[in-house]
Scaffold this motif. Sequence first.
Motif, PDB file in Angstrom:
ATOM      1  N   GLN A   1      11.670   5.434  -7.627  1.00 11.09           N
ATOM      2  CA  GLN A   1      12.347   4.141  -7.564  1.00 11.09           C
ATOM      3  C   GLN A   1      11.708   3.238  -6.508  1.00 11.09           C
ATOM      4  N   ASN A   2      11.337   3.821  -5.373  1.00 12.67           N
ATOM      5  CA  ASN A   2      10.669   3.028  -4.344  1.00 12.67           C
ATOM      6  C   ASN A   2       9.299   2.553  -4.813  1.00 12.67           C
ATOM      7  N   ALA A   3       8.584   3.418  -5.540  1.00  6.83           N
ATOM      8  CA  ALA A   3       7.293   3.003  -6.079  1.00  6.83           C
ATOM      9  C   ALA A   3       7.472   1.851  -7.067  1.00  6.83           C
ATOM     10  N   ALA A   4       8.480   1.930  -7.932  1.00  7.61           N
ATOM     11  CA  ALA A   4       8.742   0.860  -8.900  1.00  7.61           C
ATOM     12  C   ALA A   4       9.147  -0.430  -8.200  1.00  7.61           C
ATOM     13  N   ARG A   5       9.854  -0.311  -7.084  1.00  8.30           N
ATOM     14  CA  ARG A   5      10.248  -1.501  -6.331  1.00  8.30           C
ATOM     15  C   ARG A   5       9.034  -2.219  -5.751  1.00  8.30           C
TER      16      ARG A   5
ATOM     17  N   GLN B   1       0.808  -1.214   0.000  1.00  2.00           N
ATOM     18  CA  GLN B   1       0.000   0.000   0.000  1.00  2.00           C
ATOM     19  C   GLN B   1       0.850   1.277   0.000  1.00  2.00           C
ATOM     20  N   ALA B   2       2.176   1.153   0.240  1.00  3.90           N
ATOM     21  CA  ALA B   2       3.051   2.327   0.215  1.00  3.90           C
ATOM     22  C   ALA B   2       3.330   2.798  -1.206  1.00  3.90           C
ATOM     23  N   TYR B   3       2.919   2.022  -2.210  1.00  5.95           N
ATOM     24  CA  TYR B   3       3.137   2.432  -3.602  1.00  5.95           C
ATOM     25  C   TYR B   3       2.511   3.797  -3.874  1.00  5.95           C
ATOM     26  N   ASP B   4       1.255   3.983  -3.507  1.00  2.80           N
ATOM     27  CA  ASP B   4       0.563   5.244  -3.800  1.00  2.80           C
ATOM     28  C   ASP B   4       1.214   6.437  -3.098  1.00  2.80           C
ATOM     29  N   PRO B   5       1.574   6.343  -1.801  1.00  2.51           N
ATOM     30  CA  PRO B   5       2.272   7.472  -1.182  1.00  2.51           C
ATOM     31  C   PRO B   5       3.625   7.799  -1.825  1.00  2.51           C
ATOM     32  N   TRP B   6       4.404   6.767  -2.182  1.00  2.55           N
ATOM     33  CA  TRP B   6       5.690   7.037  -2.851  1.00  2.55           C
ATOM     34  C   TRP B   6       5.468   7.743  -4.183  1.00  2.55           C
ATOM     35  N   LEU B   7       4.482   7.292  -4.939  1.00  2.00           N
ATOM     36  CA  LEU B   7       4.211   7.916  -6.236  1.00  2.00           C
ATOM     37  C   LEU B   7       3.751   9.357  -6.055  1.00  2.00           C
ATOM     38  N   ALA B   8       2.857   9.588  -5.098  1.00  2.00           N
ATOM     39  CA  ALA B   8       2.372  10.949  -4.856  1.00  2.00           C
ATOM     40  C   ALA B   8       3.503  11.859  -4.375  1.00  2.00           C
ATOM     41  N   LEU B   9       4.387  11.317  -3.512  1.00  2.00           N
ATOM     42  CA  LEU B   9       5.507  12.119  -3.022  1.00  2.00           C
ATOM     43  C   LEU B   9       6.449  12.487  -4.166  1.00  2.00           C
ATOM     44  N   GLY B  10       6.712  11.543  -5.064  1.00  2.00           N
ATOM     45  CA  GLY B  10       7.565  11.853  -6.211  1.00  2.00           C
ATOM     46  C   GLY B  10       6.964  12.941  -7.087  1.00  2.00           C
ATOM     47  N   LYS B  11       5.653  12.862  -7.340  1.00  2.00           N
ATOM     48  CA  LYS B  11       4.997  13.885  -8.161  1.00  2.00           C
ATOM     49  C   LYS B  11       5.070  15.249  -7.490  1.00  2.00           C
ATOM     50  N   LEU B  12       4.890  15.273  -6.166  1.00  2.00           N
ATOM     51  CA  LEU B  12       4.962  16.538  -5.441  1.00  2.00           C
ATOM     52  C   LEU B  12       6.359  17.134  -5.517  1.00  2.00           C
ATOM     53  N   ARG B  13       7.386  16.291  -5.387  1.00  2.00           N
ATOM     54  CA  ARG B  13       8.758  16.795  -5.431  1.00  2.00           C
ATOM     55  C   ARG B  13       9.165  17.254  -6.827  1.00  2.00           C
ATOM     56  N   LEU B  14       8.452  16.820  -7.849  1.00  2.00           N
ATOM     57  CA  LEU B  14       8.756  17.275  -9.203  1.00  2.00           C
ATOM     58  C   LEU B  14       8.588  18.783  -9.339  1.00  2.00           C
TER      59      LEU B  14
END
Length: 456
Positions: free
Chosen positions: A378-382, A351-364
């Motif tokens: 990378q964590n989301a892809a893992r 379930q951490a996939y969605d938070p990692w993806l959202a965090l990456g988009k925010l940092r963009l």
Amino acid sequence: MGTMHNPDFPRPLPLLMGALRQQRSEGELRLEQNDGTRHFFWVDGELVYIGSEVAGEQFGNYLLRQGVLDFAALNELLATGEAGRLGEKVVLWGLMTAEDRDLHLGVFLGQAMVHALEHPVIRCEWMPRPVSRELSQDLKFRLDHRHFVWGHFQEASHLADLVGALRAEEQWRWEAVPGILQDFSDLPFTPQMAFTLSCLGAEPLGFSTFMSLGSFGEQEAARFLASLWAIGALRLVEGSMPLAPPTPVPEPFRVAPDLPHSMPPTPPTVPELRLEEPVRPVAQASEAAAPVEVEAPAIELEEPPAEPGEDSLARARRLFLTGRHLLASERYGEALKALEGSLQLDPDSPQAYDPWLALGKLRLGNPAWSSRAIEAFQNAARLRPRSAEPWRLMGDLYDRKGFRANAQVCYRKALELDPASPVPALTALPEEVPESGMSGLLGRFKAMLTRADKRP
């Protein structure tokens, strides 16, 4: 061999790099920092490799974090009597292609650079010697000094020591090299930066004058000046150099030296990508409307109180939902805290996939956080190896920064996972290393990777 010690008044790393670039130095710069010791290798005034003794900051640890190797496999791979370097073995044994290996090396070196910039220099030692002759024959890896240094200097956030050093050296004066605007036009200068460069010439300028030219704040002026000096766009013409001139190297310099890759297996930390292609002048996110100011003072966000019987995974999920709501309300600082809080509670479950993806988009939204955005993707892809979206977003980030080779590797991976991924047209890439018929340890490694690929 001459050796320079400077234990009493060590300069900030950007200034040491400027001096070495200007003097076209070859040798090793050894830095003792408050988190450990790092080694910067130079040839003809350009940085060619970074080695580290910091706990967990080795290439083998990075591969552990990425799931390419497990700890037992890494120990066996580096066992006594095994010939060759780690970077060579992972390719020859079919664990990754040469392109993917170099991609990971770029990530690793980039984050080692950022970490070095974030920690103060306690002691430095310059050791001039023919580094190009000493480096390993096993692996060729070309580090693009100009774009590597420029890109990661823009990510540095702890600049007080740099400002203090520039303020203290009142006698220092720099002049621009001829044709600075034309010769360095491949860098993503903002209009404010370009205007400042247009005002530079043969007349020597000090730090205060440089700062007033573009109406910069102290830290931004210090970052810009140090970046220009470290890539060779400025020359120090008045005042003493931070490092003594190096001893002449008897042999001619090699433009593309080979690099060492024997990394000891110690517990991991994370370290960014091979900066191989020139950065094209592109619109920066910092020029866009309403940038995400993720480095603003921290906003206190109270974690939702735990409900009876609620475990950490449930609290992490509620923090993620809170962060998503805050993003929709454009409350970016609070959303960042909520997402990071969610991932502190649960960094590794599916379930951490969605938070990692959202965090990456925010940092963009903040160019200074591009390496941290890559880490999040990378964590989301893992966590979801069959998902194409993290790879597509990584490709978009590298494409925006002008690193086309890196972007194409990410886009190619996204298309492999989902042929319908909306990625730009790809140009030809180097062919992958063919499969080998090796057995034994290699077969076990491949089985391990196959299991990882089959995870949902």
